[in-house]
Design a protein around this motif. Structure first.
Motif, PDB file in Angstrom:
ATOM      1  N   VAL A 164       0.839  -1.202   0.000  1.00 18.66           N
ATOM      2  CA  VAL A 164       0.000   0.000   0.000  1.00 18.66           C
ATOM      3  C   VAL A 164       0.875   1.254   0.000  1.00 18.66           C
ATOM      4  O   VAL A 164       0.574   2.241  -0.683  1.00 18.66           O
ATOM      5  N   ASP A 165       1.946   1.236   0.759  1.00 22.29           N
ATOM      6  CA  ASP A 165       2.890   2.348   0.748  1.00 22.29           C
ATOM      7  C   ASP A 165       3.449   2.556  -0.662  1.00 22.29           C
ATOM      8  O   ASP A 165       3.537   3.680  -1.170  1.00 22.29           O
ATOM      9  N   ARG A 166       3.827   1.447  -1.320  1.00 21.29           N
ATOM     10  CA  ARG A 166       4.363   1.512  -2.679  1.00 21.29           C
ATOM     11  C   ARG A 166       3.304   2.037  -3.654  1.00 21.29           C
ATOM     12  O   ARG A 166       3.607   2.817  -4.565  1.00 21.29           O
ATOM     13  N   LEU A 167       2.059   1.597  -3.470  1.00 22.71           N
ATOM     14  CA  LEU A 167       0.968   2.049  -4.337  1.00 22.71           C
ATOM     15  C   LEU A 167       0.845   3.571  -4.302  1.00 22.71           C
ATOM     16  O   LEU A 167       0.677   4.213  -5.343  1.00 22.71           O
ATOM     17  N   GLY A 168       0.931   4.138  -3.097  1.00 20.81           N
ATOM     18  CA  GLY A 168       0.838   5.589  -2.987  1.00 20.81           C
ATOM     19  C   GLY A 168       1.952   6.288  -3.734  1.00 20.81           C
ATOM     20  O   GLY A 168       1.725   7.278  -4.451  1.00 20.81           O
ATOM     21  N   LYS A 169       3.176   5.787  -3.592  1.00 21.02           N
ATOM     22  CA  LYS A 169       4.326   6.413  -4.255  1.00 21.02           C
ATOM     23  C   LYS A 169       4.201   6.310  -5.771  1.00 21.02           C
ATOM     24  O   LYS A 169       4.497   7.270  -6.501  1.00 21.02           O
ATOM     25  N   GLU A 170       3.758   5.151  -6.268  1.00 21.76           N
ATOM     26  CA  GLU A 170       3.623   4.971  -7.713  1.00 21.76           C
ATOM     27  C   GLU A 170       2.557   5.883  -8.306  1.00 21.76           C
ATOM     28  O   GLU A 170       2.676   6.340  -9.446  1.00 21.76           O
ATOM     29  N   ALA A 171       1.498   6.145  -7.516  1.00 19.57           N
ATOM     30  CA  ALA A 171       0.392   6.970  -8.020  1.00 19.57           C
ATOM     31  C   ALA A 171       0.622   8.455  -7.765  1.00 19.57           C
ATOM     32  O   ALA A 171      -0.174   9.284  -8.226  1.00 19.57           O
ATOM     33  N   GLY A 172       1.682   8.793  -7.046  1.00 21.20           N
ATOM     34  CA  GLY A 172       1.908  10.199  -6.710  1.00 21.20           C
ATOM     35  C   GLY A 172       1.041  10.663  -5.561  1.00 21.20           C
ATOM     36  O   GLY A 172       0.740  11.858  -5.438  1.00 21.20           O
ATOM     37  N   LEU A 173       0.636   9.706  -4.696  1.00 20.80           N
ATOM     38  CA  LEU A 173      -0.183  10.018  -3.525  1.00 20.80           C
ATOM     39  C   LEU A 173       0.693  10.080  -2.285  1.00 20.80           C
ATOM     40  O   LEU A 173       1.577   9.241  -2.103  1.00 20.80           O
ATOM     41  N   GLU A 174       0.419  11.037  -1.421  1.00 23.91           N
ATOM     42  CA  GLU A 174       1.104  11.073  -0.135  1.00 23.91           C
ATOM     43  C   GLU A 174       0.084  10.724   0.941  1.00 23.91           C
ATOM     44  O   GLU A 174      -0.818  11.503   1.240  1.00 23.91           O
ATOM     45  N   TRP A 175       0.202   9.509   1.496  1.00 28.98           N
ATOM     46  CA  TRP A 175      -0.740   9.091   2.541  1.00 28.98           C
ATOM     47  C   TRP A 175      -0.516   9.919   3.800  1.00 28.98           C
ATOM     48  O   TRP A 175       0.610  10.050   4.269  1.00 28.98           O
ATOM     49  N   ALA A 176      -1.598  10.448   4.371  1.00 28.21           N
ATOM     50  CA  ALA A 176      -1.483  11.091   5.680  1.00 28.21           C
ATOM     51  C   ALA A 176      -1.135  10.040   6.735  1.00 28.21           C
ATOM     52  O   ALA A 176      -0.371  10.303   7.659  1.00 28.21           O
ATOM     53  N   GLU A 177      -1.698   8.861   6.577  1.00 29.45           N
ATOM     54  CA  GLU A 177      -1.418   7.719   7.453  1.00 29.45           C
ATOM     55  C   GLU A 177      -1.725   6.439   6.682  1.00 29.45           C
ATOM     56  O   GLU A 177      -2.488   6.451   5.719  1.00 29.45           O
ATOM     57  N   ILE A 178      -1.145   5.338   7.133  1.00 28.90           N
ATOM     58  CA  ILE A 178      -1.551   4.007   6.694  1.00 28.90           C
ATOM     59  C   ILE A 178      -1.923   3.249   7.964  1.00 28.90           C
ATOM     60  O   ILE A 178      -1.082   3.097   8.859  1.00 28.90           O
ATOM     61  N   VAL A 179      -3.174   2.823   8.077  1.00 27.91           N
ATOM     62  CA  VAL A 179      -3.613   2.198   9.324  1.00 27.91           C
ATOM     63  C   VAL A 179      -4.334   0.879   9.039  1.00 27.91           C
ATOM     64  O   VAL A 179      -5.270   0.840   8.247  1.00 27.91           O
ATOM     65  N   PRO A 180      -3.901  -0.215   9.657  1.00 32.97           N
ATOM     66  CA  PRO A 180      -4.609  -1.491   9.519  1.00 32.97           C
ATOM     67  C   PRO A 180      -5.727  -1.598  10.547  1.00 32.97           C
ATOM     68  O   PRO A 180      -5.542  -1.229  11.715  1.00 32.97           O
ATOM     69  N   VAL A 181      -6.885  -2.094  10.128  1.00 33.39           N
ATOM     70  CA  VAL A 181      -8.026  -2.227  11.036  1.00 33.39           C
ATOM     71  C   VAL A 181      -8.756  -3.546  10.785  1.00 33.39           C
ATOM     72  O   VAL A 181      -8.659  -4.140   9.708  1.00 33.39           O
ATOM     73  N   SER A 182      -9.490  -3.962  11.796  1.00 34.28           N
ATOM     74  CA  SER A 182     -10.476  -5.034  11.637  1.00 34.28           C
ATOM     75  C   SER A 182     -11.778  -4.534  12.229  1.00 34.28           C
ATOM     76  O   SER A 182     -11.887  -4.376  13.454  1.00 34.28           O
ATOM     77  N   ALA A 183     -12.747  -4.262  11.370  1.00 33.62           N
ATOM     78  CA  ALA A 183     -14.042  -3.776  11.846  1.00 33.62           C
ATOM     79  C   ALA A 183     -14.780  -4.861  12.620  1.00 33.62           C
ATOM     80  O   ALA A 183     -15.433  -4.580  13.626  1.00 33.62           O
ATOM     81  N   LEU A 184     -14.672  -6.111  12.165  1.00 37.11           N
ATOM     82  CA  LEU A 184     -15.395  -7.205  12.833  1.00 37.11           C
ATOM     83  C   LEU A 184     -14.843  -7.474  14.223  1.00 37.11           C
ATOM     84  O   LEU A 184     -15.589  -7.804  15.148  1.00 37.11           O
ATOM     85  N   ARG A 185     -13.541  -7.332  14.407  1.00 29.63           N
ATOM     86  CA  ARG A 185     -12.909  -7.587  15.715  1.00 29.63           C
ATOM     87  C   ARG A 185     -12.688  -6.294  16.506  1.00 29.63           C
ATOM     88  O   ARG A 185     -12.128  -6.345  17.603  1.00 29.63           O
ATOM     89  N   ASP A 186     -13.106  -5.171  15.964  1.00 26.83           N
ATOM     90  CA  ASP A 186     -12.936  -3.870  16.614  1.00 26.83           C
ATOM     91  C   ASP A 186     -11.470  -3.588  16.927  1.00 26.83           C
ATOM     92  O   ASP A 186     -11.122  -3.104  18.012  1.00 26.83           O
ATOM     93  N   ARG A 187     -10.596  -3.893  15.982  1.00 25.29           N
ATOM     94  CA  ARG A 187      -9.173  -3.627  16.155  1.00 25.29           C
ATOM     95  C   ARG A 187      -8.807  -2.313  15.465  1.00 25.29           C
ATOM     96  O   ARG A 187      -8.942  -2.183  14.252  1.00 25.29           O
ATOM     97  N   GLN A 188      -8.350  -1.359  16.246  1.00 22.20           N
ATOM     98  CA  GLN A 188      -7.845  -0.076  15.768  1.00 22.20           C
ATOM     99  C   GLN A 188      -8.911   0.768  15.066  1.00 22.20           C
ATOM    100  O   GLN A 188      -8.577   1.727  14.372  1.00 22.20           O
ATOM    101  N   VAL A 189     -10.195   0.446  15.298  1.00 23.14           N
ATOM    102  CA  VAL A 189     -11.266   1.262  14.740  1.00 23.14           C
ATOM    103  C   VAL A 189     -11.270   2.627  15.419  1.00 23.14           C
ATOM    104  O   VAL A 189     -11.402   3.677  14.771  1.00 23.14           O
ATOM    105  N   GLY A 190     -11.124   2.638  16.750  1.00 23.53           N
ATOM    106  CA  GLY A 190     -11.048   3.904  17.474  1.00 23.53           C
ATOM    107  C   GLY A 190      -9.838   4.723  17.073  1.00 23.53           C
ATOM    108  O   GLY A 190      -9.896   5.954  16.985  1.00 23.53           O
ATOM    109  N   LEU A 191      -8.734   4.033  16.816  1.00 25.03           N
ATOM    110  CA  LEU A 191      -7.518   4.721  16.369  1.00 25.03           C
ATOM    111  C   LEU A 191      -7.750   5.402  15.024  1.00 25.03           C
ATOM    112  O   LEU A 191      -7.286   6.531  14.794  1.00 25.03           O
TER     113      LEU A 191
END
Length: 329
Positions: A164-191
């Protein structure tokens, strides 16, 4: 690449301070965040998890979402309005073209964009296409959200984050953040919410406290019926299903302590041969759809419901401008 990790619960700005007084946030933010991605990337499930209740229908079938759904997250320091959009895809029908136009017009108007990429799938041509489109939206900050992390092991997740980091660089996108989440397990949703809020403009709440969506009840009821109808049907049928609620009226003559809401709705399909799939042998399938939908509708509206469903054929409605207008597209 910035990959946030959860470091324990953040301090509640509304919690009492050392003197016992309630601390109010110095700055209040409010605005719109759009969740985009290809079909079945987990956008609707994530929207529901962030809001804390069901405001968008979900299905294992791609292209379930057909219109923008607003879910409202209330916090002491902010009001975050989430806009769940249909999956951006290569259109094969007039409906598909209109859904893609809806996505593009939505992300042009929001304050921040969350690009959802499922961890259980490699970055593909569809993701690259969307990334290229997003690169044209220059002023809006973008967060890459790697969804469905509960479906992969840590090594695979690490590979996806790098991709995903590489995808942003190839497309000329600068990600403000890259965050992994699991909505079903409520992992890092609050983050994720914590990362979205600082990207919103300062301002007062846009909706009254307690509102969780601005979707009309009639639209939400139609969507719940469609969700129930999507369960267990053949692969070719989901895109042919549309639901219109014709009438929602309280039953006359009922005692105040025993109200009943009459709902009359039509399930539209494109061909007569599909009618039997929806209705089932001796009406069993349609009865099952009605029972499942009624439970969800009663939970949503908080009142007993009588649900009257009928199946109608609207020939090739996905390609017919007149039929699309009739069905609300």
């Amino acid at each position: 690449m910035s990959v946030p990790s959860s470091s324990g619960p953040a301090k509640d700005p509304s919690a009492p301070g050392p003197s016992g007084d309630t601390e109010r946030p110095a700055v209040h933010r409010s605005g719109f965040a759009c969740l985009v991605g290809r079909p079945n990337a987990g956008k609707s499930t994530l929207t529901n998890a962030l809001v804390g209740t069901k405001v968008a229908i979900t299905s294992g079938r791609p292209q379930t979402t057909r219109h923008t759904v607003r879910g409202i997250v209330h916090r002491p320091d902010a009001q975050l309005v989430l806009v769940d959009t249909p999956g951006l895809h290569k259109p094969r029908t007039l409906l598909g073209e209109r859904l893609n136009d809806l996505v593009r017009s939505t992300w042009a108007e929001v304050d921040v964009i969350g690009f959802c990429l499922p961890a259980d799938q490699r970055v593909g041509p569809g993701d690259r296409y969307i990334a290229g489109e997003l690169a044209e939206v220059r002023r809006t900050p973008k967060i890459a959200v790697v969804t469905k992390t509960d479906l992969v092991d840590p090594a695979t997740l690490a590979e996806r984050l790098v991709a995903v980091d590489r995808l942003g660089k190839e497309a000329g996108l600068e990600w403000a953040e890259i965050v992994p989440v699991s909505a079903l397990r409520d992992r890092q949703v609050g983050l994720l919410a914590d990362l979205l809020v600082p990207l919103l403009p300062e301002g007062p709440p846009l909706y009254p406290d307690g509102d969780l969506t601005d979707e009309p009840e009639q639209v939400m009821v139609a969507e719940l019926i469609r969700e129930a109808a999507l369960e267990g049907v053949r692969d070719e049928l989901p895109h042919s299903l549309a639901v219109v609620v014709e009438e929602m009226l309280p039953r006359q003559g009922r005692p105040e302590d025993r109200p009943l809401l009459d709902i009359h709705a039509f399930v539209y399909i494109e061909r007569p041969s599909q009618k039997g799939i929806v209705i089932g042998a001796k009406g069993a399938r349609l009865k099952e759809v009605g029972t499942q939908a009624r439970r969800q509708i009663e939970a949503l509206l908080g009142t007993p419901v009588f649900l009257d469903l009928h199946v109608k054929v609207a020939k090739d409605w996905q390609r017919d401008p007149r039929q699309l207008r009739k069905l609300g597209f």
